[in-house]
Design an enzyme around this catalytic site. Structure first.
Site, PDB file in Angstrom:
ATOM      1  N   CYS A  70      36.635   2.036  30.753  1.00  0.00           N
ATOM      2  CA  CYS A  70      37.901   1.465  30.286  1.00  0.00           C
ATOM      3  C   CYS A  70      38.617   0.739  31.428  1.00  0.00           C
ATOM      4  O   CYS A  70      38.899   1.329  32.463  1.00  0.00           O
ATOM      5  CB  CYS A  70      38.782   2.564  29.718  1.00  0.00           C
ATOM      6  SG  CYS A  70      40.431   1.990  29.289  1.00  0.00           S
ATOM      7  N   CYS A  73      42.231   2.411  32.373  1.00  0.00           N
ATOM      8  CA  CYS A  73      42.361   3.720  33.012  1.00  0.00           C
ATOM      9  C   CYS A  73      42.557   3.486  34.518  1.00  0.00           C
ATOM     10  O   CYS A  73      42.186   2.437  35.042  1.00  0.00           O
ATOM     11  CB  CYS A  73      41.097   4.547  32.778  1.00  0.00           C
ATOM     12  SG  CYS A  73      41.084   5.417  31.192  1.00  0.00           S
ATOM     13  N   HIS A 132      44.117   8.062  28.601  1.00  0.00           N
ATOM     14  CA  HIS A 132      43.286   7.230  27.728  1.00  0.00           C
ATOM     15  C   HIS A 132      43.355   7.647  26.252  1.00  0.00           C
ATOM     16  O   HIS A 132      43.350   6.811  25.358  1.00  0.00           O
ATOM     17  CB  HIS A 132      41.833   7.288  28.215  1.00  0.00           C
ATOM     18  CG  HIS A 132      40.897   6.419  27.443  1.00  0.00           C
ATOM     19  ND1 HIS A 132      40.678   5.091  27.778  1.00  0.00           N
ATOM     20  CD2 HIS A 132      40.145   6.648  26.337  1.00  0.00           C
ATOM     21  CE1 HIS A 132      39.813   4.561  26.919  1.00  0.00           C
ATOM     22  NE2 HIS A 132      39.484   5.489  26.031  1.00  0.00           N
ATOM     23  N   ASN A 172      49.359  -3.924  19.262  1.00  0.00           N
ATOM     24  CA  ASN A 172      48.375  -3.873  18.185  1.00  0.00           C
ATOM     25  C   ASN A 172      47.689  -2.530  18.324  1.00  0.00           C
ATOM     26  O   ASN A 172      47.206  -2.208  19.402  1.00  0.00           O
ATOM     27  CB  ASN A 172      47.301  -4.947  18.344  1.00  0.00           C
ATOM     28  CG  ASN A 172      47.854  -6.350  18.210  1.00  0.00           C
ATOM     29  OD1 ASN A 172      48.851  -6.567  17.538  1.00  0.00           O
ATOM     30  ND2 ASN A 172      47.196  -7.297  18.855  1.00  0.00           N
ATOM     31  N   HIS A 183      42.573   2.230  24.807  1.00  0.00           N
ATOM     32  CA  HIS A 183      43.586   2.809  25.703  1.00  0.00           C
ATOM     33  C   HIS A 183      44.990   2.379  25.225  1.00  0.00           C
ATOM     34  O   HIS A 183      45.181   1.206  24.922  1.00  0.00           O
ATOM     35  CB  HIS A 183      43.332   2.310  27.132  1.00  0.00           C
ATOM     36  CG  HIS A 183      44.118   3.045  28.158  1.00  0.00           C
ATOM     37  ND1 HIS A 183      43.517   3.867  29.093  1.00  0.00           N
ATOM     38  CD2 HIS A 183      45.444   3.109  28.405  1.00  0.00           C
ATOM     39  CE1 HIS A 183      44.457   4.396  29.862  1.00  0.00           C
ATOM     40  NE2 HIS A 183      45.635   3.944  29.462  1.00  0.00           N
ATOM     41  N   HIS A 185      48.065   0.682  24.883  1.00  0.00           N
ATOM     42  CA  HIS A 185      48.627  -0.457  25.608  1.00  0.00           C
ATOM     43  C   HIS A 185      49.217  -1.467  24.636  1.00  0.00           C
ATOM     44  O   HIS A 185      48.918  -1.449  23.443  1.00  0.00           O
ATOM     45  CB  HIS A 185      47.547  -1.149  26.459  1.00  0.00           C
ATOM     46  CG  HIS A 185      46.576  -1.962  25.657  1.00  0.00           C
ATOM     47  ND1 HIS A 185      45.600  -1.402  24.867  1.00  0.00           N
ATOM     48  CD2 HIS A 185      46.431  -3.302  25.513  1.00  0.00           C
ATOM     49  CE1 HIS A 185      44.901  -2.355  24.282  1.00  0.00           C
ATOM     50  NE2 HIS A 185      45.386  -3.521  24.648  1.00  0.00           N
ATOM     51  N   GLN A 187      51.078  -5.733  24.614  1.00  0.00           N
ATOM     52  CA  GLN A 187      50.983  -7.025  25.278  1.00  0.00           C
ATOM     53  C   GLN A 187      52.333  -7.720  25.263  1.00  0.00           C
ATOM     54  O   GLN A 187      53.205  -7.387  24.467  1.00  0.00           O
ATOM     55  CB  GLN A 187      49.971  -7.911  24.556  1.00  0.00           C
ATOM     56  CG  GLN A 187      48.573  -7.316  24.546  1.00  0.00           C
ATOM     57  CD  GLN A 187      47.588  -8.275  23.918  1.00  0.00           C
ATOM     58  OE1 GLN A 187      47.362  -9.371  24.444  1.00  0.00           O
ATOM     59  NE2 GLN A 187      47.031  -7.902  22.789  1.00  0.00           N
TER      60      GLN A 187
HETATM   61 ZN   LIG Z   1      41.490   4.082  29.394  1.00  0.00          ZN
END
Ligand SMILES: [Zn+2]
Length: 356
Positions: A70, A73, A132, A172, A183, A185, A187
């Site tokens: 990933c 991470c 994660h 999203n 993971h 997150h 934007q």
């Molecule tokens: Zn990750």
């Protein structure tokens, strides 16, 4: 809160937002990275008066890597990710495959009636947590507040870039939505134009008689009550009367603010528990992690800011267990939505899942 700006091996900016003042942010990115791609090309559609970004380089972006690869991470002894540090609270960095950037190439006339210009702007990635396997709905109130500080900071900074007209913070979530990394997150897009949906909303607000259109919508929803999902002293979450999506919730602060940078500490602190309880209610509906899009609507940088009203529009494309809402003929071709779930019913279902 401590903010530390560093740079990745290819020159992209990376910013740590730490709760602790003594966090060590000296780690250096030594990966051999390819040069950054040039900004996409914007083409104007004279029929809809919209700009479309042509970003061919995004085809090569990382797609569903295994968990031990990933890129969001923290880095370890044996593997360097996008984040050089061995741990972090919240981190923001420039997207490696941006739709908009300050890295221009040359742009030829496309012919036809289309105007062409470079995709000025910036795209950033926000890692909500170093964990994660977590999700936004599981973040502590303190962590959500730190994410909001990062959003506010980025909104103010990106708004100051020459040519940027609107800053959009969003998440999203879920493979069904098309995410390429699991993971937790979000934007941030800094656009070189006012987006079509914002233009429509603010044009409507400019024609509205009475008070501010958004404030009037909020007041009417609170008075009607049937579609209110949850509320506290500073925020209201409701399903809009004309929802487009099977499960759609709008979150409004009680006070009109143009953007995230204008929120008070108290407004950030009260948003956190309300928002995560709505996200958990979404996941509780069918007992599965719901795919969703969480979209912050902020005032454009220099157009109709006085009419704008910061709010979040959160929606899911899942309408039932095992059933997704696809944008088919009517929606995709005509922009005419048909919703299979009555908003009052969606609000009732969500209310029953809210943990008090
Ligand atoms: Zn990750």
């Amino acid at each position: 809160m401590k903010r530390t700006i560093t740079h990745l091996a290819d020159g992209r900016e990376l910013i740590y937002f730490d709760r602790r003042d003594d966090a060590d942010r000296g780690a250096v990115d030594r990966r051999p990275l390819d040069p950054r791609p040039v900004a996409s090309e914007l083409r104007y559609d004279p029929l809809t008066e919209e700009w479309i970004a042509m970003a061919g380089h995004r085809q090569t972006r990382t797609f569903m890597p295994p968990p031990d690869q990933c890129p969001l991470c923290p880095s370890s002894e044996t593997r360097a990710s996008e984040i050089p540090a061995s741990d972090y609270d919240v981190v923001v960095f420039e997207n490696r495959f941006p739709s908009f950037s300050g890295n221009f190439g040359t742009y030829a006339d496309a012919g036809g009636l289309s105007e062409v210009r470079p995709g000025v702007g910036r795209c950033e990635v926000v890692c909500f947590t170093s964990d994660h396997s977590s999700s936004f709905s599981q973040l502590s109130d303190e962590q959500v507040e730190l994410v909001m500080e990062a959003w506010a900071d980025r909104t103010a900074e990106l708004s100051a870039i020459e040519g940027v007209e609107q800053v959009f913070c969003f998440e999203n979530r879920g493979e069904e939505i098309g995410i390429t990394l699991t993971h937790p997150h979000g934007q941030i897009y800094a656009y070189p134009y006012v987006t079509p949906r914002t233009r429509l909303q603010l044009d409507a607000a400019s024609r509205h008689r009475g008070g501010n259109l958004f404030a009037d919508v909020l007041a009417a929803e609170r008075a009607a009550g049937v579609r209110v999902v949850a509320e506290n002293e500073l925020w209201t979450a409701f399903v809009p009367a004309a929802a487009r999506w099977p499960f759609e919730v709008h979150l409004y602060p009680r006070r009109q603010a143009p953007d995230l940078a204008a929120l008070t500490e108290e407004e950030r602190a009260t948003f956190a528990p309300l928002y995560t309880s709505v996200l958990r209610a979404l996941d509780g509906l069918f007992g599965v992690a719901m795919p969703y899009i969480a979209a912050w609507h902020q005032a454009p940088v220099r157009w109709r800011r006085d009419l704008a009203y910061l709010h979040m529009e959160l929606f899911s494309i899942r309408r039932a267990p095992g059933k997704l809402k696809y944008l088919a003929g009517s929606e995709s071709a005509m922009g005419a939505f048909v919703n299979d779930v009555l908003p009052e019913e969606a609000a009732r279902m969500l209310r029953s899942q809210i943990d008090h």
